[in-house]
Design an enzyme around this catalytic site. Structure first.
Site, PDB file in Angstrom:
ATOM      1  N   TYR A  29      47.523 -13.743  60.705  1.00 15.95           N
ATOM      2  CA  TYR A  29      48.109 -13.566  60.036  1.00 15.95           C
ATOM      3  C   TYR A  29      49.619 -13.554  60.256  1.00 15.95           C
ATOM      4  CZ  TYR A  29      43.411 -12.513  58.513  1.00 15.95           C
ATOM      5  OH  TYR A  29      41.770 -12.093  57.887  1.00 15.95           O
ATOM      6  N   TRP A  35      49.983  -8.136  49.684  1.00 18.85           N
ATOM      7  CA  TRP A  35      49.919  -7.124  49.262  1.00 18.85           C
ATOM      8  C   TRP A  35      49.679  -5.507  50.956  1.00 18.85           C
ATOM      9  CZ3 TRP A  35      44.477  -4.808  48.102  1.00 18.85           C
ATOM     10  CH2 TRP A  35      43.312  -5.273  48.797  1.00 18.85           C
ATOM     11  N   ASP A  36      49.910  -6.686  51.361  1.00 18.25           N
ATOM     12  CA  ASP A  36      49.800  -6.091  52.946  1.00 18.25           C
ATOM     13  C   ASP A  36      51.358  -5.365  53.180  1.00 18.25           C
ATOM     14  OD1 ASP A  36      48.033  -8.078  53.048  1.00 18.25           O
ATOM     15  OD2 ASP A  36      47.879  -7.579  55.407  1.00 18.25           O
ATOM     16  N   TYR A  82      48.820 -21.052  60.625  1.00 18.48           N
ATOM     17  CA  TYR A  82      48.189 -20.650  59.688  1.00 18.48           C
ATOM     18  C   TYR A  82      47.482 -21.422  58.355  1.00 18.48           C
ATOM     19  CZ  TYR A  82      45.744 -17.699  56.119  1.00 18.48           C
ATOM     20  OH  TYR A  82      44.918 -16.994  55.037  1.00 18.48           O
ATOM     21  N   GLY A 166      42.197 -10.169  47.087  1.00 14.99           N
ATOM     22  CA  GLY A 166      42.163  -9.841  48.471  1.00 14.99           C
ATOM     23  C   GLY A 166      41.184  -9.440  49.455  1.00 14.99           C
ATOM     24  N   ASP A 168      38.465 -11.796  49.488  1.00 13.29           N
ATOM     25  CA  ASP A 168      37.741 -13.079  49.667  1.00 13.29           C
ATOM     26  C   ASP A 168      36.756 -13.499  49.718  1.00 13.29           C
ATOM     27  OD1 ASP A 168      41.112 -12.152  50.623  1.00 13.29           O
ATOM     28  OD2 ASP A 168      40.774 -13.716  51.999  1.00 13.29           O
ATOM     29  N   GLU A 394      41.733  -4.574  61.652  1.00 14.60           N
ATOM     30  CA  GLU A 394      41.380  -4.720  60.887  1.00 14.60           C
ATOM     31  C   GLU A 394      40.410  -4.542  59.901  1.00 14.60           C
ATOM     32  OE1 GLU A 394      41.415  -9.134  60.357  1.00 14.60           O
ATOM     33  OE2 GLU A 394      41.899  -9.417  58.074  1.00 14.60           O
TER      34      GLU A 394
HETATM   35  C1  2M8 Z   1      42.211 -11.810  54.471  1.00 15.82           C
HETATM   36  O1  2M8 Z   1      43.112 -12.872  53.762  1.00 15.82           O
HETATM   37  C2  2M8 Z   1      43.596 -13.268  53.865  1.00 15.82           C
HETATM   38  C3  2M8 Z   1      44.101 -15.093  52.568  1.00 15.82           C
HETATM   39  O2  2M8 Z   1      44.729 -13.912  52.321  1.00 15.82           O
HETATM   40  C4  2M8 Z   1      42.886 -14.525  55.318  1.00 15.82           C
HETATM   41  O3  2M8 Z   1      41.442 -14.015  55.238  1.00 15.82           O
HETATM   42  O4  2M8 Z   1      43.434 -15.661  55.152  1.00 15.82           O
HETATM   43  C5  2M8 Z   1      42.507 -10.566  53.177  1.00 15.82           C
HETATM   44  O5  2M8 Z   1      41.445  -9.787  54.290  1.00 15.82           O
HETATM   45  C6  2M8 Z   1      43.669  -9.997  52.616  1.00 15.82           C
HETATM   46  O6  2M8 Z   1      42.991  -8.959  51.563  1.00 15.82           O
HETATM   47  C7  2M8 Z   1      45.126  -9.192  53.304  1.00 15.82           C
HETATM   48  O7  2M8 Z   1      45.805  -9.815  52.463  1.00 15.82           O
HETATM   49  C8  2M8 Z   1      45.299 -10.873  54.228  1.00 15.82           C
HETATM   50  C9  2M8 Z   1      46.026 -10.849  55.519  1.00 15.82           C
HETATM   51  O8  2M8 Z   1      45.681  -9.468  55.956  1.00 15.82           O
HETATM   52  O9  2M8 Z   1      43.972 -11.788  55.205  1.00 15.82           O
END
Ligand code: 2M8
Length: 437
Positions: A29, A35-36, A82, A166, A168, A394
């Protein structure tokens, strides 16, 4: 023990810091997630009020003219790191976009709650540097957007993509996402799989629909009420965070001499409307598929998060469900994301069974709110222990605590740090390893 975990958590937050914000995890990421950042600021407040403020203010600096806070603020034009990246969203071509490239979707509104907690960690410094005065107008505009653009049916916030929840690939979204036309599998890029196991991430089939849905939203100019959008759900955890943040906004408004009453009234309305999401035979709240008007009948952790609200009529039912065989409070590792008795629970797959640290933190607050202090203390202790033992994973297996997803994950480190430090400083009743509270 907790001193070691504390310094390791600080190290994770240091390594993931990018000058004005924190990436959720290096590699997997690589940008700022909405929200993170709010969860991360709650941990950072113990290290540096200024850094916690910056974390929140950098997400607010990417606010759209309509008030939305974007799911992702892209840190660079690097499109390959990403997917979907800035080249997919092309946000600058959309009306009302901010100067920074961002995604068009949103995430759950935990920001005002985080702002209040950041302020409360060091009120003198916060008043001195005008933090609340600076952030209140943007937070109020965010909530205005939610109320006017996302609450159209009056039962809660309407979310137009699983990413907005959040959570997904929660089983709750399996049925509504079936309606979504996917993009061809060969067009899908999965840079995420360079950093995580295939078995721990959503499938290509999921991604095909995620991308199809995101493209449909982008191509209608992010029009939230567009009748052609094929996915539209109301989600209990998002609704609960909205209510809790509205409460925080009221407190912030009062602290800076603004009118708190509209926020208090709005919060009451949200909590009343949340009852439309109660499903008696599940013993928890459940999302509503707005396009069919029906409840999506799965027991997931989302349906338990309303426990954080002081005045819901179903707190005893929620406590019973949490303690029951599906979630095994005190016996499972923290709280699973999905009913352990469900046929399709998967203990290693993302939001379909594993335990997450942000939901544990929210439920810990809920337990305290409803006077279950011993269980809250036990959950706090587990949160810290498993954060450290998993190297700030995570998410973890709800039965064994085995680490899954990325490691050195920022909100895991931040919330573990919050639990440890809140006890030391006494700023919130979040953690007491000796069980005094
Ligand atoms: C996860 O979501 C992202 C897309 O937003 C992904 O899977 O690529 C979820 O756990 C989400 O809640 C979180 O905000 C994000 C980044 O940690 O990862």
């Amino acid at each position: 023990m907790s001193a070691l975990i504390e310094s390791a958590a600080i190290q994770v937050l240091r390594e993931n810091w990018r000058g004005t914000y924190t990436v959720p995890a290096r590699g997997l990421y690589p940008h700022q997630w909405s929200w993170d950042s709010a969860f991360i600021a709650i941990g950072l407040r113990h290290l540096s009020p200024r850094r916690a403020q910056l974390e929140l203010e950098s997400i607010l600096s990417a606010q759209w003219q309509d008030g939305r806070l974007p799911q992702i603020v892209f840190s660079s034009a690097d499109d390959g790191a990403y997917s979907p990246g800035p080249g997919f969203w092309r946000s600058q071509l959309l009306p009302g976009s901010p100067s920074l490239p961002t995604a068009g979707l949103i995430q759950p509104p935990n920001h005002a709650l985080a702002a209040l907690l950041v302020h409360e960690a060091n009120p003198e410094e916060s008043h001195r540097n005008g933090f609340l005065d600076r952030v209140y107008p943007s937070l109020a505009a965010w909530h205005r957007y939610l109320r006017t653009r996302r609450a159209t049916h009056g039962i809660g916030l309407e979310l137009v993509h699983p990413w907005e929840t959040g959570m997904d690939n929660s089983p709750s979204w399996d049925a509504p996402i079936e309606r979504v036309p996917g993009v061809p599998i060969e067009e899908i890029e999965r840079p995420d799989l360079l950093h995580a196991e295939v078995s721990e991430r959503p499938s290509n089939q999921d991604y095909s629909r995620y991308l199809g849905l995101a493209a449909a939203y982008r191509d209608c100019g992010l029009d939230d009420t567009n009748p052609s959008l094929p996915f539209r759900v109301v989600d209990p955890a998002t609704t609960a965070l909205w209510a809790e943040s509205e409460r925080a906004l009221g407190i912030i408004a009062r602290a800076i001499g603004q009118d708190a009453v509209p926020h208090e009234q709005e919060r009451r309305r949200i909590v009343e409307n949340l009852e439309a999401q109660w499903v008696e035979h599940l013993g928890c709240y459940a999302p509503i598929d707005v396009l069919t008007g029906r409840a999506i009948e799965h027991r997931t952790v989302s349906g338990l998060i309303p426990l954080m609200l002081a005045d819901i009529p179903h707190s005893d039912d929620l406590l019973r469900t949490l303690r029951g065989p599906g979630f095994r409070l005190g016996h499972a590792v923290m709280v699973p994301s999905y009913d352990l008795e469900a046929d399709d629970v998967d203990l290693a797959l993302y939001w379909r069974g594993p335990s997450w640290f942000n939901t544990a933190w929210l439920l810990m607050r809920g337990l305290r709110t409803h006077g279950a202090h011993e269980e809250a203390n036990a959950l706090a202790e587990q949160l810290v222990r498993h954060a450290g033992a998993s190297e700030f994973a995570e998410y973890v297996d709800p039965l064994t605590g085995a680490a899954h997803g990325s490691r050195a994950f920022s909100w895991t480190a931040a919330l573990a740090l919050d639990v440890i430090r809140s006890e030391e400083t006494g700023i919130t009743a979040s953690y007491d390893p000796r069980g005094r509270r």
